[in-house]
Design an enzyme around this catalytic site. Sequence first.
Site, PDB file in Angstrom:
ATOM      1  N   SER A  37       0.811  -1.211   0.000  1.00  0.00           N
ATOM      2  CA  SER A  37       0.000   0.000   0.000  1.00  0.00           C
ATOM      3  C   SER A  37       0.845   1.262   0.000  1.00  0.00           C
ATOM      4  O   SER A  37       0.320   2.363  -0.101  1.00  0.00           O
ATOM      5  CB  SER A  37      -0.912   0.010   1.228  1.00  0.00           C
ATOM      6  OG  SER A  37      -0.148   0.045   2.421  1.00  0.00           O
ATOM      7  N   CYS A  38       2.177   1.123   0.108  1.00  0.00           N
ATOM      8  CA  CYS A  38       3.016   2.323   0.104  1.00  0.00           C
ATOM      9  C   CYS A  38       2.989   3.005  -1.243  1.00  0.00           C
ATOM     10  O   CYS A  38       3.270   4.195  -1.345  1.00  0.00           O
ATOM     11  CB  CYS A  38       4.460   1.966   0.459  1.00  0.00           C
ATOM     12  SG  CYS A  38       5.326   1.009  -0.812  1.00  0.00           S
ATOM     13  N   GLY A  39       2.687   2.256  -2.316  1.00  0.00           N
ATOM     14  CA  GLY A  39       2.611   2.875  -3.630  1.00  0.00           C
ATOM     15  C   GLY A  39       3.941   2.969  -4.345  1.00  0.00           C
ATOM     16  O   GLY A  39       4.023   3.475  -5.454  1.00  0.00           O
TER      17      GLY A  39
END
Length: 268
Positions: free
Chosen positions: A111-113
């Site tokens: 989810s950090c991208g």
Amino acid sequence: MMTNDMIDLPVRRLGLAEPGDAALFRSIAVEAPVSVEVGGIGYAVMMATPADLDDYAVGFALGEGLVETPEQIGRIDAHAIEGGWALRIWLPPERNRIALERARKRVSESSCGLCGIENIEEVLRPLPAVTARIKTGRRAIAAALAALGDHQPLGRATGAVHAAAFCAPDGAIRLVREDVGRHNALDKLVGAMARAGIDPATGFILLSARCSYELVEKTVRAGCPMLVTISAPTSLAAERAAAAGLTLVALARTDAALIVGDPHGMIA
């Protein structure tokens, strides 16, 4: 009781500053791996709350640049599998080619991208300029903050999820989505707005989260002119918002808020 968004877990209350040990049930938010497949190809595995997955699929595809409009998505399938959920997005051939190229660049996903992006230049590529304008002000921000809790049923029940809300310029909340991940909540909101035909350019987004650079980028790419977050921004979030012309308000609480940038003077 168990649903896609929460379960009732048996726990024991331990009295510390006050007495009152007790056996009870506590509602907790569901967090599960969601395997995102695009055109039959494994694209990402995200930790998410497996509710509103159709909204999430649309917002994810828009945010990743796999599609430009929801109409370019042919079909969405979501169902439980062993150990988690499968979310399958079907695109026409010309969009599948884009997804395949992106998938080849991903060595892993979180989810950090950032995971799977090959270089810093790609992370810092210029964002599209924010062209939308709204007229709003402190009363609208205060009204949205005061009303947000009434639109967070999962948050009230569990105390463990983020909310992303789309607000009219007067602060009236039009749509909210919740998730254990702040990025996922925003993707769900963007997807839900697209499916409902709500133009992000007509209001502002309120997030119950720290303002990281990914949230700024998702807001800008959605075409929304203003982002309000309950917690503080990071340095990169502030820099990216300024470069794109996004009005950014952070540390928004009932008593005050911090205008990080308002390049077009939208806040009265």
